[in-house]
Design a protein around this motif. Structure first.
Motif, PDB file in Angstrom:
ATOM      1  N   ASP A  71       0.815  -1.214   0.000  1.00 42.93           N
ATOM      2  CA  ASP A  71       0.000   0.000   0.000  1.00 42.93           C
ATOM      3  C   ASP A  71       0.854   1.271   0.000  1.00 42.93           C
ATOM      4  N   ASN A  72       1.990   1.224   0.684  1.00 45.52           N
ATOM      5  CA  ASN A  72       2.837   2.424   0.746  1.00 45.52           C
ATOM      6  C   ASN A  72       3.372   2.792  -0.636  1.00 45.52           C
ATOM      7  N   TYR A  73       3.801   1.792  -1.399  1.00 44.19           N
ATOM      8  CA  TYR A  73       4.305   2.057  -2.749  1.00 44.19           C
ATOM      9  C   TYR A  73       3.167   2.464  -3.676  1.00 44.19           C
ATOM     10  N   LEU A  74       1.996   1.863  -3.499  1.00 41.27           N
ATOM     11  CA  LEU A  74       0.842   2.251  -4.315  1.00 41.27           C
ATOM     12  C   LEU A  74       0.421   3.680  -4.012  1.00 41.27           C
ATOM     13  N   THR A  75       0.532   4.080  -2.743  1.00 41.91           N
ATOM     14  CA  THR A  75       0.206   5.455  -2.365  1.00 41.91           C
ATOM     15  C   THR A  75       1.171   6.446  -2.993  1.00 41.91           C
ATOM     16  N   VAL A  76       2.457   6.072  -3.026  1.00 37.19           N
ATOM     17  CA  VAL A  76       3.465   6.960  -3.622  1.00 37.19           C
ATOM     18  C   VAL A  76       3.137   7.241  -5.085  1.00 37.19           C
ATOM     19  N   PHE A  77       2.721   6.197  -5.805  1.00 38.20           N
ATOM     20  CA  PHE A  77       2.464   6.354  -7.241  1.00 38.20           C
ATOM     21  C   PHE A  77       0.975   6.524  -7.548  1.00 38.20           C
ATOM     22  N   GLU A  78       0.215   6.906  -6.556  1.00 43.42           N
ATOM     23  CA  GLU A  78      -1.220   7.088  -6.755  1.00 43.42           C
ATOM     24  C   GLU A  78      -1.482   8.186  -7.797  1.00 43.42           C
ATOM     25  N   GLY A  79      -2.297   7.850  -8.775  1.00 42.97           N
ATOM     26  CA  GLY A  79      -2.647   8.813  -9.813  1.00 42.97           C
ATOM     27  C   GLY A  79      -1.616   8.972 -10.904  1.00 42.97           C
ATOM     28  N   CYS A  80      -0.565   8.153 -10.906  1.00 44.78           N
ATOM     29  CA  CYS A  80       0.504   8.305 -11.890  1.00 44.78           C
ATOM     30  C   CYS A  80       0.273   7.484 -13.154  1.00 44.78           C
ATOM     31  N   SER A  81      -0.830   6.783 -13.213  1.00 50.06           N
ATOM     32  CA  SER A  81      -1.095   5.956 -14.393  1.00 50.06           C
ATOM     33  C   SER A  81      -1.535   6.792 -15.591  1.00 50.06           C
ATOM     34  N   ASP A  99      -6.391  16.224 -15.568  1.00 49.93           N
ATOM     35  CA  ASP A  99      -7.211  16.938 -16.540  1.00 49.93           C
ATOM     36  C   ASP A  99      -6.489  18.155 -17.104  1.00 49.93           C
ATOM     37  N   GLN A 100      -5.580  18.729 -16.319  1.00 52.09           N
ATOM     38  CA  GLN A 100      -4.816  19.883 -16.788  1.00 52.09           C
ATOM     39  C   GLN A 100      -3.563  19.482 -17.567  1.00 52.09           C
ATOM     40  N   GLY A 101      -3.373  18.175 -17.760  1.00 52.93           N
ATOM     41  CA  GLY A 101      -2.204  17.711 -18.507  1.00 52.93           C
ATOM     42  C   GLY A 101      -0.947  17.633 -17.665  1.00 52.93           C
ATOM     43  N   ASP A 102      -1.085  17.663 -16.338  1.00 56.15           N
ATOM     44  CA  ASP A 102       0.072  17.603 -15.446  1.00 56.15           C
ATOM     45  C   ASP A 102       0.334  16.165 -15.003  1.00 56.15           C
ATOM     46  N   PHE A 103       1.574  15.938 -14.540  1.00 62.39           N
ATOM     47  CA  PHE A 103       1.925  14.640 -13.996  1.00 62.39           C
ATOM     48  C   PHE A 103       1.397  14.525 -12.569  1.00 62.39           C
ATOM     49  N   CYS A 104       1.430  13.317 -12.026  1.00 65.31           N
ATOM     50  CA  CYS A 104       1.042  13.122 -10.637  1.00 65.31           C
ATOM     51  C   CYS A 104       2.074  13.785  -9.724  1.00 65.31           C
ATOM     52  N   VAL A 105       1.746  13.859  -8.449  1.00 65.36           N
ATOM     53  CA  VAL A 105       2.604  14.556  -7.494  1.00 65.36           C
ATOM     54  C   VAL A 105       4.003  13.943  -7.453  1.00 65.36           C
ATOM     55  N   THR A 106       4.063  12.612  -7.417  1.00 65.04           N
ATOM     56  CA  THR A 106       5.362  11.947  -7.312  1.00 65.04           C
ATOM     57  C   THR A 106       6.244  12.234  -8.520  1.00 65.04           C
ATOM     58  N   LEU A 107       5.694  12.063  -9.728  1.00 69.07           N
ATOM     59  CA  LEU A 107       6.491  12.305 -10.938  1.00 69.07           C
ATOM     60  C   LEU A 107       6.879  13.767 -11.049  1.00 69.07           C
ATOM     61  N   SER A 108       5.970  14.679 -10.697  1.00 71.94           N
ATOM     62  CA  SER A 108       6.287  16.104 -10.742  1.00 71.94           C
ATOM     63  C   SER A 108       7.414  16.436  -9.773  1.00 71.94           C
ATOM     64  N   THR A 109       7.364  15.815  -8.594  1.00 70.88           N
ATOM     65  CA  THR A 109       8.402  16.064  -7.595  1.00 70.88           C
ATOM     66  C   THR A 109       9.743  15.517  -8.051  1.00 70.88           C
ATOM     67  N   TYR A 110       9.745  14.329  -8.631  1.00 76.27           N
ATOM     68  CA  TYR A 110      11.004  13.766  -9.128  1.00 76.27           C
ATOM     69  C   TYR A 110      11.565  14.589 -10.286  1.00 76.27           C
ATOM     70  N   LEU A 111      10.698  15.075 -11.160  1.00 79.99           N
ATOM     71  CA  LEU A 111      11.161  15.917 -12.263  1.00 79.99           C
ATOM     72  C   LEU A 111      11.769  17.211 -11.735  1.00 79.99           C
ATOM     73  N   SER A 112      11.142  17.790 -10.703  1.00 84.42           N
ATOM     74  CA  SER A 112      11.691  18.998 -10.091  1.00 84.42           C
ATOM     75  C   SER A 112      13.050  18.723  -9.458  1.00 84.42           C
ATOM     76  N   ALA A 144       7.401   7.148   4.316  1.00 89.23           N
ATOM     77  CA  ALA A 144       8.691   7.809   4.091  1.00 89.23           C
ATOM     78  C   ALA A 144       9.754   6.799   3.672  1.00 89.23           C
ATOM     79  N   ALA A 145       9.716   5.611   4.277  1.00 87.07           N
ATOM     80  CA  ALA A 145      10.685   4.564   3.913  1.00 87.07           C
ATOM     81  C   ALA A 145      10.490   4.124   2.469  1.00 87.07           C
ATOM     82  N   ALA A 146       9.224   4.003   2.024  1.00 84.42           N
ATOM     83  CA  ALA A 146       8.956   3.630   0.634  1.00 84.42           C
ATOM     84  C   ALA A 146       9.506   4.685  -0.316  1.00 84.42           C
TER      85      ALA A 146
END
Length: 299
Positions: free
Chosen positions: A56-66, A70-83, A271-273
């Motif tokens: 569940d922890n890893y699924l939460t990290v990538f939640e919404g990244c599939s 609607d605005q054409g943005d990446f999920c929070v995790t991918l946006s954070t890694y790109l930053s 945080a560990a995930a």
């Protein structure tokens, strides 16, 4: 130590001689890393950690990244890694250029070993204080009412204070470069000092220009130092959260900042995930760099 003792030490098997160092490596690196990996699969609530196994922890990290939002943005995790990767690339490139130039000057233009030592000591002066103090020192310079803005307005170059000098991407990169350029200078300088000066003379005798000698002789023979310095800078920047928090005004996200916030809210498995995923990304970057240079052969 007498001769018999020294002889007996030399005849010990190699794994016995490496045992103490291996024990330190196991105790202070492998075991903590294994604990982080184990905890990343635990359940947790607001009040307790529950040993077990869950993804569940890893699924939460990538939640919404599939898919994109609607605005054409990446999920929070991918946006954070790109930053985070953006800052990592900008800091790596800037420190590489500065570190190479300074190391080249020290290695090939400063002939006196004593003067080289003095200049190295000057380079280490910022390390005599804590990172936080060095970062805060930029605030009076770059702030809205800081020295830089006052100078720009006094010269008539701007009509109002420049806002992006502080608490912005620029200030974060500037602080990183200030803090970590030395980690690039030292290994590159060490590689350059090992270059046989007769090779430079041979290149000059063959009609090579200064730039040709630099590109075809100095750079290839300095690639080990460049690789080591790059690994230092990339690994530090990828996990840093203090610099981005202070110089970004708590407005810029990074992977390290997310992990720090999650630990504050006692979400240790989550945080560990994130830490495991960050480690995997950093290891992939290092693996890619080591494909370019066989560091074991070069050393």
């Amino acid at each position: 130590m007498n001769t018999n003792t020294a002889t007996s030490l030399r005849t010990l098997p190699a794994w016995w001689q490496a045992g103490p160092f291996g024990a330190v490596f196991l105790l202070f690196f492998l075991i903590p890393l294994a604990l982080v990996l184990v905890v990343s699969f635990w359940h947790f609530t607001e009040y307790e950690l529950i040993p077990g196994f869950t993804l569940d922890n890893y699924l939460t990290v990538f939640e919404g990244c599939s898919s994109l939002t609607d605005q054409g943005d990446f999920c929070v995790t991918l946006s954070t890694y790109l930053s985070t990767l953006k800052f990592c690339f900008l800091v790596w490139l800037t420190t590489l250029v500065l570190g190479f130039a300074i190391a080249y000057f020290l290695a090939f233009h400063v002939r006196s070993p004593g003067m080289q030592t003095v200049l190295f000591v000057l380079c280490t002066v910022p390390f005599w204080t804590s990172n936080v103090i060095r970062m805060i020192s930029w605030v009076p310079l770059l702030g809205r009412n800081g020295l830089v803005n006052q100078m720009l307005m006094g010269l008539g170059l701007v009509d109002q204070p420049v806002e992006w000098l502080l608490f912005s991407d620029f200030s974060v990169v500037l602080a990183f470069v200030h803090l970590y350029t030395m980690f690039m200078i030292v290994p590159i300088f060490n590689s350059m000092m090992r270059i046989d000066r007769s090779l430079l003379e041979a290149a000059s005798d063959a009609g090579a220009s200064g730039w040709q000698t630099l590109w075809n002789v100095v750079v290839p023979l300095s690639k080990t130092g460049i690789l080591i310095g790059s690994i230092f800078v990339i690994t530090i920047v990828m996990g840093d959260f203090v610099t981005i928090g202070v110089m970004g005004g708590q407005q810029i996200a990074s992977v390290g900042k997310i992990i720090q916030v999650q630990t504050q809210y006692l979400q240790f498995p989550l945080a560990a995930a994130n830490a495991v995923i960050l480690l995997a990304v950093v290891l992939m970057i290092i693996w890619g760099l080591t494909r370019l240079v066989d560091i074991r052969k070069e050393l």
